[in-house]
Design a protein around this motif. Structure first.
Motif, mmCIF file in Angstrom:
data_model
loop_
_atom_site.group_PDB
_atom_site.id
_atom_site.type_symbol
_atom_site.label_atom_id
_atom_site.label_comp_id
_atom_site.label_asym_id
_atom_site.label_seq_id
_atom_site.Cartn_x
_atom_site.Cartn_y
_atom_site.Cartn_z
ATOM 1 N N SER A 55 0.823 -1.206 0.000
ATOM 2 C CA SER A 55 0.000 0.000 0.000
ATOM 3 C C SER A 55 0.859 1.259 0.000
ATOM 4 N N ALA A 56 1.983 1.233 0.754
ATOM 5 C CA ALA A 56 2.876 2.397 0.775
ATOM 6 C C ALA A 56 3.543 2.577 -0.583
ATOM 7 N N MET A 57 3.923 1.460 -1.187
ATOM 8 C CA MET A 57 4.551 1.512 -2.500
ATOM 9 C C MET A 57 3.574 2.054 -3.549
ATOM 10 N N GLU A 58 2.319 1.601 -3.477
ATOM 11 C CA GLU A 58 1.297 2.070 -4.411
ATOM 12 C C GLU A 58 1.065 3.569 -4.257
ATOM 13 N N HIS A 59 0.993 4.038 -3.005
ATOM 14 C CA HIS A 59 0.766 5.465 -2.748
ATOM 15 C C HIS A 59 1.904 6.301 -3.327
ATOM 16 N N ALA A 60 3.146 5.865 -3.077
ATOM 17 C CA ALA A 60 4.298 6.611 -3.578
ATOM 18 C C ALA A 60 4.333 6.606 -5.109
ATOM 19 N N THR A 61 3.985 5.474 -5.704
ATOM 20 C CA THR A 61 3.984 5.379 -7.163
ATOM 21 C C THR A 61 2.949 6.300 -7.782
ATOM 22 N N GLU A 62 1.757 6.340 -7.193
ATOM 23 C CA GLU A 62 0.703 7.214 -7.710
ATOM 24 C C GLU A 62 1.115 8.681 -7.605
ATOM 25 N N LEU A 63 1.778 9.050 -6.513
ATOM 26 C CA LEU A 63 2.259 10.423 -6.362
ATOM 27 C C LEU A 63 3.292 10.751 -7.432
ATOM 28 N N PHE A 64 4.211 9.795 -7.662
ATOM 29 C CA PHE A 64 5.239 10.003 -8.684
ATOM 30 C C PHE A 64 4.619 10.169 -10.070
ATOM 31 N N LEU A 65 3.703 9.262 -10.427
ATOM 32 C CA LEU A 65 3.091 9.312 -11.750
ATOM 33 C C LEU A 65 2.276 10.590 -11.950
ATOM 34 N N LYS A 66 1.606 11.028 -10.893
ATOM 35 C CA LYS A 66 0.819 12.263 -10.978
ATOM 36 C C LYS A 66 1.736 13.460 -11.234
ATOM 37 N N GLU A 67 2.867 13.508 -10.534
ATOM 38 C CA GLU A 67 3.800 14.614 -10.720
ATOM 39 C C GLU A 67 4.476 14.531 -12.085
#
Length: 244
Positions: A55-67
């Motif tokens: 879940s932490a990895m998914e959250h960080a990935t979504e933040l990265f992709l959004k940016e």
């Protein structure tokens, strides 16, 4: 010598994209499914490929992709090591003073493999499973207006569909070319009058007035070469197509 860590299976199909050799074939991977961000993160956590929770990895990935998307929209190029991405403007400008016209020009995002992904290629074994059954298949889709391949749809403009045995034929009421919304499952058929070209290896259709979203492309036909099938069969393109 490379260590084989991965395996890809593929079938061979008639190569309808080349005209000089009628006997050549092209390989198409036998992909089991398409993985989303959540599934990839869960897989990494399960096999020990991550030192944080899924879940932490998914959250960080979504933040990265959004940016990353934000920066691409401002015209920056991206290089993650695994892939590069850049913003491209398509279309012709007829004079130095002409401005961008969304009806004539388009913006697309292009992605290409990076060095970190390229070095993994020697670690992949490819198993050819032989020639695929002689069934209808969609191999490539080109949005004529934007020039994008296997990616975008432009409503009201031509879409070029390359494949094998995809000629739309038969009297079954379900025969036709369909765009299926991936969220609502609403099926939109291409009107017969919007079928520009209808050949066994190529269709050119006018994309219906689809709302923004992602779609599956389906060709339903009774065509089988020299014979007509009693029941229609469906060729489903294995990539999602997007109306922006």
């Amino acid at each position: 010598m490379a260590t084989i860590l991965h395996k890809i299976k593929a079938y061979l199909y008639d190569n309808v994209l080349t005209k000089d050799n009628p006997n050549d074939l092209t390989a198409k991977t036998a992909s089991e499914r398409s993985l989303n961000v959540q599934q990839i993160c869960q897989s990494a956590a399960n096999r020990g490929g991550a030192d944080i929770s899924a879940s932490a990895m998914e959250h960080a990935t979504e933040l990265f992709l959004k940016e990353m998307a934000y920066q691409l929209c401002d015209g920056y190029s991206i290089n993650t090591g695994y892939f590069t991405a850049n913003t491209t403007i398509r279309g012709v400008f007829d004079s130095p003073s002409e401005t961008f016209n969304k009806d004539k020009h388009s913006i697309i995002f292009q992605f290409n493999q990076g060095e970190k992904l390229r070095v993994e290629i020697p670690n992949i074994e490819v198993e050819i499973l032989g020639v695929a059954e002689a069934s209808a298949i969609i191999l490539q889709v080109t949005d004529v207006k934007s020039g994008s391949v296997n990616d975008l749809l432009t409503p009201g403009r031509n879409l070029k569909i390359a494949g094998s045995k995809i000629k739309v034929a038969g009297n079954d009421p379900f025969v036709g070319v369909f765009f299926v919304n991936t969220t609502s499952n609403v099926r939109t058929i291409v009107e017969e009058s919007d079928m520009v070209t209808n050949n066994p290896s190529e269709l050119i259709v006018v994309v219906p007035p689809l709302p923004a979203g992602t779609y599956h492309l389906e060709v339903v036909t009774q065509y089988a070469g020299s014979i007509m099938l009693k029941e229609p069969r469906t060729a489903v393109f294995d990539r999602e197509l997007t109306v922006q």
